[in-house]
Design an enzyme around this catalytic site. Structure first.
Site: not given
Ligand code: GDP
Ligand code: IMO
Ligand code: MG
Length: 430
Positions: A13, A16, A40-41, A224
């Site tokens: 998270d 990416k 979840g991106h 991840q």
């Molecule tokens: P990922 O799994 O690595 O793609 O990241 P996620 O999408 O799960 O979580 C990142 C969260 O941070 C999302 O809600 C993005 O919209 C938000 N985000 C990304 N970059 C920034 C930033 O620079 N500032 C803020 N406030 N939010 C951001």
């Molecule tokens: P992105 O790509 C954050 C975590 C779960 C749990 C552990 C194992 O959005 O960064 P699983 O379902 O993979 O067997 O769960 O890994 N986890 C993540 N945490 N971002 C993710 O993906 C994750 N994918 C799995 O919360 O702790």
């Molecule tokens: Mg994510």
């Protein structure tokens, strides 16, 4: 032209999705190589937010999206995601989405096993996403998995599926105290999925090899993060795949020397979802503030993310394991208004200073972060488009992260939107 990779340097998270969306402008093809719909991106363009779980984050830029052999694919989730995007005029041609014929399928019994097992673990549950990721990778390694090539084989598929459903139902009912899945339902669903997904199934390794040879630019998108890697993360509180850049080779079906530049994603602080060690976690009002201001709720499960200070031990570990050429630092804006910001520079373990993450559970529990304190800033920074637009202390903070991790920054993100970005170096231009 060598390929570029974006991987998570913390516990996932890191943003990416946002950064892949931005860099995809310079790419022709974007590839997922591991994980599944546990990811979840989030992509925010203008006022519109899109969350992708399986389809690579280059989709909004109209790029070819590839799901490599190392990904575990829930076909129903994929079809739904594809169709939602198609309604927005994306992925209209079948050729724009390619799925490896060697990728493994997540089937309903995998999800049932994941959930039942977590229930049985009780207080020591991992906090998985419940998407069946672990049980599908287990089947792959146990040579019990079902791949897209099998799904496409109309003559042999039903028998293969029947055998697996019978075995898994025994395990589900007798060992896990769960509920059996219905073979006929699963078979019907698989037939439907075969018809839906057949036009996308190809040998993606051959496709990527030809593409790279003809000079097309390929961007690999990690799921991840490094601390969730099954070998190098906080085992057993990890996911079931290798998340580090080395997995691009096995999971993308490309040789390691094809990867040119590796970008490591990190937040300007740290978060993690689910259970497991987190040395810099803040269980006080600072942690609450990061969670609230950062909107730290999981993009897949909606669970609140645990929050803490930036941990340079973790990101240094990621730099070593992934061969990071540059950092993309996100969410710097969330730190606005903190008078003092702490950064963990090393750990102390039983009175001794260590600067790498220990493997043993007991040792990890005993580490105490060593902090350096940096002065904060009050100005809103979401309009900054160059480092010089940032307040002095924000620039100093970015510099401190670079110095402590030994990695220069390629990009600094100051808001969720695509445009809220300071691009310092385009990895496709290096
Ligand atoms: P990922 O799994 O690595 O793609 O990241 P996620 O999408 O799960 O979580 C990142 C969260 O941070 C999302 O809600 C993005 O919209 C938000 N985000 C990304 N970059 C920034 C930033 O620079 N500032 C803020 N406030 N939010 C951001
Ligand atoms: P992105 O790509 C954050 C975590 C779960 C749990 C552990 C194992 O959005 O960064 P699983 O379902 O993979 O067997 O769960 O890994 N986890 C993540 N945490 N971002 C993710 O993906 C994750 N994918 C799995 O919360 O702790
Ligand atoms: Mg994510």
């Amino acid at each position: 032209m060598p390929a570029v990779a974006v991987v998570g340097a913390q516990w996932g998270d890191e943003g990416k999705g946002k950064v892949v969306d931005i860099l995809a402008e310079h790419a022709d093809i974007v590839v997922r190589f591991q994980g599944g719909n546990n990811a979840g991106h989030t992509l925010v363009v203008g006022e519109e937010t899109t969350i992708v779980h399986l389809i690579p984050s280059g989709v909004l830029q109209g790029k070819i999206c590839v799901i490599g052999n190392g990904v575990v694919v829930d076909p129903a989730v994929l079809v739904e995601e594809r169709d939602t995007l198609r309604k927005r005029g994306l992925l209209e041609a079948d050729e724009q989405l390619k799925i490896s014929d060697r990728a493994h399928l997540i089937l309903p019994y995998h999800r049932a096993i994941d959930l039942a097992r977590e229930r049985q673990r009780g207080g020591s549950a991992i906090g998985t996403t419940g998407r069946g990721i672990g049980p599908t990778y287990e089947d792959k390694m146990a040579r019990d998995g079902i791949r897209f090539a099998d799904l496409m084989d109309e003559t042999g598929f039903d028998e293969l599926l029947r055998k697996q459903v019978e075995r898994k139902n025994r395990y589900l009912v007798e060992i896990l105290d769960g509920e059996a899945v219905d073979f006929d339902d699963v078979r019907e669903e698989c037939r439907r999925m075969r018809a839906e997904l057949a036009p996308h199934v190809v040998d993606t390794s051959v496709y990527l090899d030809k593409s790279l040879a003809s000079g097309r630019r390929v961007l690999f998108e990690g799921g991840q993060g490094t601390m969730l890697d099954v070998d190098h993360g906080t085992y057993p509180f990890v996911t079931s795949s290798n998340t580090v850049s080395g997995a691009i080779s096995t999971g993308g079906g490309v040789a390691p020397n094809r990867i040119g530049t590796v970008v490591g994603m990190c937040k300007a602080y740290t978060t993690r979802v689910g259970a497991g060690p987190f040395p810099t976690e803040l269980l006080d009002e600072n942690g609450e503030r990061l969670q609230k201001d950062g909107g730290e709720f999981g993009a897949t499960t909606g669970r609140p993310r645990r929050c803490g200070w930036f941990d340079a031990v973790v990101v240094r570990q990621a730099a070593r394991l992934n061969g990071l050429d540059g950092l993309a630092i996100t969410k710097l804006d969330v730190l606005t208004g903190f008078e003092k910001i702490k950064v963990c520079t090393a750990y102390e373990l039983d009175g001794e200073r260590i600067d790498s993450f220990p493997a043993g559970k007991a040792a990890v529990e005993r580490v105490v972060p060593v902090y350096e304190e940096l002065p904060g800033w009050d100005e809103e920074i979401d309009r900054a488009r160059a480092l010089d637009d940032l307040p002095k202390n924000a620039r100093r903070y970015v510099q401190a992260l670079e110095d402590l991790t030994g990695v220069p920054s390629f990009l600094v993100s100051v808001g969720a939107r695509r445009r809220e970005t300071i691009l310092l170096r385009n990895p496709f231009a290096t």
